[in-house]
Design a protein around this motif. Structure first.
Motif, PDB file in Angstrom:
ATOM      1  N   GLY A  23     -50.636  -0.945  47.515  1.00 19.37           N
ATOM      2  CA  GLY A  23     -51.118  -2.313  47.715  1.00 19.37           C
ATOM      3  C   GLY A  23     -50.284  -3.330  46.955  1.00 19.37           C
ATOM      4  N   GLU A  24     -49.901  -2.995  45.712  1.00 23.96           N
ATOM      5  CA  GLU A  24     -49.028  -3.896  44.953  1.00 23.96           C
ATOM      6  C   GLU A  24     -47.708  -4.131  45.667  1.00 23.96           C
ATOM      7  N   ILE A  25     -47.132  -3.049  46.188  1.00 23.44           N
ATOM      8  CA  ILE A  25     -45.850  -3.166  46.891  1.00 23.44           C
ATOM      9  C   ILE A  25     -45.996  -4.073  48.107  1.00 23.44           C
ATOM     10  N   ALA A  26     -47.084  -3.890  48.851  1.00 23.17           N
ATOM     11  CA  ALA A  26     -47.302  -4.713  50.045  1.00 23.17           C
ATOM     12  C   ALA A  26     -47.423  -6.186  49.677  1.00 23.17           C
ATOM     13  N   LEU A  27     -48.206  -6.493  48.650  1.00 21.59           N
ATOM     14  CA  LEU A  27     -48.386  -7.884  48.248  1.00 21.59           C
ATOM     15  C   LEU A  27     -47.082  -8.481  47.720  1.00 21.59           C
ATOM     16  N   ALA A  28     -46.336  -7.696  46.937  1.00 19.63           N
ATOM     17  CA  ALA A  28     -45.063  -8.187  46.425  1.00 19.63           C
ATOM     18  C   ALA A  28     -44.089  -8.461  47.569  1.00 19.63           C
ATOM     19  N   LEU A  29     -44.090  -7.593  48.579  1.00 19.83           N
ATOM     20  CA  LEU A  29     -43.185  -7.806  49.711  1.00 19.83           C
ATOM     21  C   LEU A  29     -43.542  -9.078  50.468  1.00 19.83           C
ATOM     22  N   VAL A  30     -44.842  -9.347  50.604  1.00 24.84           N
ATOM     23  CA  VAL A  30     -45.263 -10.578  51.276  1.00 24.84           C
ATOM     24  C   VAL A  30     -44.712 -11.798  50.539  1.00 24.84           C
ATOM     25  N   LEU A  31     -44.841 -11.816  49.214  1.00 22.67           N
ATOM     26  CA  LEU A  31     -44.331 -12.955  48.445  1.00 22.67           C
ATOM     27  C   LEU A  31     -42.811 -13.042  48.526  1.00 22.67           C
ATOM     28  N   LEU A  32     -42.140 -11.906  48.445  1.00 21.14           N
ATOM     29  CA  LEU A  32     -40.681 -11.913  48.544  1.00 21.14           C
ATOM     30  C   LEU A  32     -40.224 -12.417  49.908  1.00 21.14           C
ATOM     31  N   ALA A  33     -40.936 -12.024  50.949  1.00 15.14           N
ATOM     32  CA  ALA A  33     -40.573 -12.489  52.289  1.00 15.14           C
ATOM     33  C   ALA A  33     -40.750 -13.997  52.405  1.00 15.14           C
ATOM     34  N   GLY A  34     -41.839 -14.535  51.835  1.00 13.12           N
ATOM     35  CA  GLY A  34     -42.038 -15.985  51.848  1.00 13.12           C
ATOM     36  C   GLY A  34     -40.915 -16.703  51.119  1.00 13.12           C
ATOM     37  N   ALA A  35     -40.538 -16.175  49.948  1.00 12.80           N
ATOM     38  CA  ALA A  35     -39.437 -16.784  49.207  1.00 12.80           C
ATOM     39  C   ALA A  35     -38.132 -16.676  49.991  1.00 12.80           C
ATOM     40  N   GLY A  36     -37.915 -15.529  50.629  1.00  7.17           N
ATOM     41  CA  GLY A  36     -36.696 -15.347  51.413  1.00  7.17           C
ATOM     42  C   GLY A  36     -36.598 -16.317  52.568  1.00  7.17           C
ATOM     43  N   LEU A  37     -37.713 -16.542  53.260  1.00  6.48           N
ATOM     44  CA  LEU A  37     -37.708 -17.499  54.369  1.00  6.48           C
ATOM     45  C   LEU A  37     -37.424 -18.912  53.881  1.00  6.48           C
ATOM     46  N   LEU A  38     -38.004 -19.288  52.738  1.00  4.46           N
ATOM     47  CA  LEU A  38     -37.773 -20.629  52.211  1.00  4.46           C
ATOM     48  C   LEU A  38     -36.334 -20.791  51.724  1.00  4.46           C
ATOM     49  N   ILE A  39     -35.769 -19.733  51.138  1.00  4.15           N
ATOM     50  CA  ILE A  39     -34.372 -19.793  50.696  1.00  4.15           C
ATOM     51  C   ILE A  39     -33.441 -19.973  51.891  1.00  4.15           C
ATOM     52  N   GLU A  40     -33.664 -19.175  52.930  1.00  2.51           N
ATOM     53  CA  GLU A  40     -32.815 -19.281  54.116  1.00  2.51           C
ATOM     54  C   GLU A  40     -33.010 -20.629  54.799  1.00  2.51           C
ATOM     55  N   SER A  41     -34.237 -21.122  54.789  1.00  2.78           N
ATOM     56  CA  SER A  41     -34.510 -22.419  55.396  1.00  2.78           C
ATOM     57  C   SER A  41     -33.766 -23.525  54.656  1.00  2.78           C
ATOM     58  N   LEU A  42     -33.792 -23.490  53.323  1.00  4.34           N
ATOM     59  CA  LEU A  42     -33.075 -24.496  52.543  1.00  4.34           C
ATOM     60  C   LEU A  42     -31.571 -24.390  52.788  1.00  4.34           C
ATOM     61  N   ARG A  43     -31.071 -23.170  52.937  1.00  4.37           N
ATOM     62  CA  ARG A  43     -29.651 -22.988  53.226  1.00  4.37           C
ATOM     63  C   ARG A  43     -29.287 -23.590  54.580  1.00  4.37           C
ATOM     64  N   GLN A  44     -30.169 -23.401  55.560  1.00  7.72           N
ATOM     65  CA  GLN A  44     -29.905 -23.951  56.882  1.00  7.72           C
ATOM     66  C   GLN A  44     -29.987 -25.482  56.876  1.00  7.72           C
ATOM     67  N   VAL A  45     -30.927 -26.020  56.101  1.00  5.11           N
ATOM     68  CA  VAL A  45     -31.026 -27.484  55.993  1.00  5.11           C
ATOM     69  C   VAL A  45     -29.736 -28.058  55.416  1.00  5.11           C
ATOM     70  N   GLY A  46     -29.212 -27.402  54.393  1.00  5.90           N
ATOM     71  CA  GLY A  46     -27.989 -27.877  53.771  1.00  5.90           C
ATOM     72  C   GLY A  46     -26.788 -27.833  54.698  1.00  5.90           C
TER      73      GLY A  46
END
Length: 808
Positions: A418-441
């Motif tokens: 369960g910890e791994i699943a929750l951590a992956l969810v947060l990492l995926a959210g951060a990854g999407l926001l990082i890629e989104s900011l890169r695309q905006v730039g």
């Protein structure tokens, strides 16, 4: 007290466990407490105005096509107000204004100023701190009066109660102070001064839309009924003037929703991320307590054998739990109190001005309750089971190994998954926001920001361009400004190192949305003749300085200046040409607005005035010599470091006019980055939460695998004794870890897909289920998880077989 002293002695014997438990608890409580405090102060607390739920903002929209919207013209405001008097108790308007303030020999200061109608005060209905608000008499007479904002009153006048009746010089004109707003009055933001609109005395252009509308619903009138009343007026206007009002619609939105529209979803996403961190912390605590309960089974059995009853054992465990819970809760509360100012410091301009943010004791208490419940459940239950087993059975149950049995191992494995699943969810959210900011730039802004310095200034003038007859004032005011703007451009262009100068009332990437206007395309009839665009007043060097392409026709030049007259020539951008002139060549076509027909002489490439994330909007460019605004921005293409010219620029502008406020001196790149502040703020917090979640998950995996290795120590020793190699032991231990990691990753991917859909509105240039982001996140989490497994695996492989068998 005896139980507490015994609990303290017991906890001192295991400082590592205590440290990890307290830190885990503090991180979880502090994360939720800090973020929820911001959410509560921003989204949940009511506005400080009486019956604030009855205040609405009204925006003009076009139901047929998205030409332009938002502000309205004075004639439309009058039509709406007169036609809906039964639906609204008050119907006001406001518009941004420029106000220069200079006290003595101090440098000129630009104030945050707004023009408001008398009904604006009745809409807000919050009594002034001192004096009164101006009313219909001052509005109609054109008298120069002012209401001071509370903060400006405190800062500049020391909160003097006798300020009413005094005079304040704004733009060189003496304004009589009639009142001061209450400290809670912060609309349309933190405002320094409010002055009348003087709309009654003006004959405004029906096509100039610059007024924002705000209204208060009449008693007993619902929002739906008010919308219906606005539609009746809209239908009448559409029938009376098809060319100007075709497709006219009004959007009514509660003021509370308007104020938080930009930050609502990002804050809720961050709150969800903080809640996941708390959940991961609780799971980690559960694992720690299960492991500790397994190790202490013999200790509790010995105590039972020595005569301790079940109640005595439970009190001991409860006392230990309470001590850890108190320490963790205090740490979490202190962490939340420290984090809230840091959060606000990281986003000072992002939070709505009405926000009253402090640590929310309620949510901290709720977080403590969740964490303590978890601790009680996973500490008392093992203690109850241990106390219910005969001492001899407990001592012999698992040989000499003090780790939990298979049942507890499976439970701990599920918790880690369960910890791994929750951590992956947060990492995926951060990854999407990082890629989104890169695309905006990487978005094409239409300008080249390298080597460009910008600054904003306000020309001091005693003349009010909005008072009196609009046509007469427009011509007189533009003639007055033209010479002064030319002086600014000439002086700045003469600075050493300056290669080109651009002047505009709204630079690309500035996020400024000035006057918008309805227009008619000459040669068309009916709805197809309607167009709409934002005005931009620019100098001939605008395109060259910012390296904006000229697609067709010619640039504006001195022949287009015509100071003291309405513009006769314009340029349009590609967005305008695509939307309103899709057929044929736009050059030579005419648009009617602002005093008559205007010929299109050029088409320029699109640029993103509202920022990286916003698509180009239709814009019409006119020569700066015909501007009526007093606030302008400069962009200087310079050689070398742009900021090295900042002080020289300030000195040059002071030479032109010492009373001219100069502010927002920064590079064009910094101006664009400011528009991404909210996105960057969310990203920083999401990355921080993800890092904490990853660390907690790694600790959980390590703890379970280390416990499993301890439980299987005898088995590992036997395997080595019969010839198992180190690689075989590694494979055995890693296999145990993979049985937790793989289900956790699968569940986490499903959760990440759901989170992606929730984040869709915040993403730019990346899909909510981007396979590259998911693959990268799974790889990072997998490597960290395998590393957490490898440490106990290597230790297990180094254990001598005879030592393992001897210990058993």
């Amino acid at each position: 007290m005896r139980d507490l002293r015994q609990a303290l002695r017991s906890l001192r014997a295991t400082p590592g466990f205590v440290l990890i438990a307290v830190l885990t608890l503090g991180i979880g409580i502090g994360s939720v407490g800090a973020v929820y405090s911001v959410v509560s102060g921003t989204l949940l607390k009511p506005l400080p105005y009486p019956d604030a739920d009855r205040i609405v903002r009204i925006h003009r929209e076009n139901r047929e096509k998205p030409t332009f919207g938002g502000p309205v013209s004075q004639p439309l405001l009058d039509a709406w107000r007169s036609g809906t008097h039964e639906a609204f108790a008050a119907f006001g308007a406001f518009a941004g204004a420029t106000a220069n303030f200079r006290a003595g020999d101090a440098p000129a200061e630009r104030l945050v100023a707004y023009r408001v109608t008398p009904d604006f005060w009745r809409v807000m209905a919050l009594a002034p701190q001192v004096g009164r608000y101006f009313g219909e008499a001052e509005e109609a007479s054109g008298e120069a009066v002012v209401v001071l904002g509370h903060g400006f009153w405190q800062k500049r006048f020391g909160g003097r109660a006798d300020i009413v009746g005094s005079e304040v010089l704004l733009n060189g004109v003496a304004h009589r102070v009639v009142g001061v707003t209450a400290s809670a009055f912060r609309y349309p933001g933190t405002v320094d001064v409010y002055v009348p609109t003087h709309l009654v005395a003006s004959a405004a252009d029906a096509d100039s839309s610059y007024l924002s509308v705000i209204a208060r619903l009449a008693p007993g009138v619902t929002l739906a009924q008010a919308r219906a009343a606005m539609e009746v007026v809209g239908a009448r206007l559409r029938a009376a003037d098809v060319g100007r009002y075709d497709g006219l619609d009004a959007r009514l939105t509660a003021l509370s929703s308007v104020l938080v529209s930009d930050v609502r979803q990002p804050l809720l996403v961050l709150l969800g991320a903080a809640a996941l961190v708390l959940l991961i912390a609780c799971v980690n605590l559960a694992n720690l307590l299960l492991a500790r309960g397994a190790v202490r089974r013999r200790e509790l059995a010995v105590r039972a054998a020595l005569g301790a009853g079940k109640a005595r054992l439970l009190r001991l465990v409860l006392a230990e739990t309470v001590l850890i819970a108190v320490a963790g809760s205090v740490l979490g509360l202190l962490g939340a109190a420290a984090a809230v100012p840091l959060l606000l410091a990281g986003a000072p301009e992002l939070m709505p001005s009405h926000s009253a943010i402090g640590v929310d004791a309620g949510v901290v208490a709720a977080s403590v309750a969740v964490a303590v419940t978890t601790m009680l459940a996973f500490s008392l239950l093992p203690a109850l089971r241990a106390a219910g087993v005969a001492p001899v059975g407990a001592l012999n149950e698992e040989g000499r190994d003090g780790s939990g049995g298979r049942e507890r191992s499976r439970l701990r494995g599920l918790l880690v998954a369960g910890e791994i699943a929750l951590a992956l969810v947060l990492l995926a959210g951060a990854g999407l926001l990082i890629e989104s900011l890169r695309q905006v730039g990487r978005a094409d802004t239409g300008v080249v920001a390298d080597g460009v310095l910008t600054a904003t200034f306000v020309l001091p003038t005693a003349h009010d361009p909005f008072a009196g007859d609009f046509t007469e004032n427009y011509k007189r005011h533009s003639a007055l400004l033209a010479t002064r703007l030319d002086a600014v451009i000439d002086r700045v262009a003469a600075m050493p190192g300056v290669e080109a100068v651009a002047l505009s009332d709204a630079l690309p990437l500035s996020g400024m949305d000035n006057v918008s206007s309805a227009m008619q395309v000459v040669g068309r009839d009916g709805p197809s003749a309607e167009a709409g665009a934002n005005w931009r007043f620019v100098n001939p060097g605008f395109l060259r300085t910012l390296r904006i392409g000229l697609v067709a026709g010619r640039n504006l030049d001195r022949s287009d200046a015509r100071p003291g007259e309405f513009p006769a020539t314009v340029m349009v951008n590609q967005a305008f040409a695509r939307r309103f002139l899709p057929e044929g060549d736009p050059i030579g076509r005419q648009l009617t607005f602002l005093g008559g027909p205007k010929t299109i002489v050029g088409v320029v490439a699109d640029s993103r005035t509202m920022g990286y994330e916003h698509a180009p909007v239709p814009e019409v460019y006119m020569h700066h010599a015909q501007a009526i605004q007093t606030q302008f921005s400069l962009a200087l293409k310079v050689s070398g470091d742009p900021m090295a010219q900042a002080q020289a620029l300030r000195r040059a502008l002071a030479e032109v006019d010492p009373a001219m406020p100069v502010f927002a001196v920064r590079t064009l790149a910094e101006m664009g980055a400011a528009g991404l502040a909210l996105r960057a703020f969310n990203l920083r917090l999401m990355v921080a939460f993800s890092a904490v979640a990853l660390l907690l998950a790694a600790i959980g995996i390590y703890g379970v695998i280390a416990g499993s290795v301890g439980q299987r120590r005898r088995e590992i020793g036997l395997r080595q004794a019969v010839g198992a190699r180190a690689l075989d032991i590694h494979r055995l231990v890693l296999g145990t870890g993979l049985r937790m990691i793989v289900p956790g990753v699968v569940a986490g991917v499903l959760g990440a897909l759901a989170l992606g859909r929730l984040l869709a509105a915040q993403l730019y240039g990346v899909g909510s289920a981007d396979p590259g982001v998911l693959a990268a996140v799974v790889a990072v989490l997998g490597l960290v998880a395998l590393a957490a497994c490898l440490i106990p695996a290597r230790r297990a492989a180094r254990v001598a077989p005879m030592e393992a068998l001897r210990r058993d």
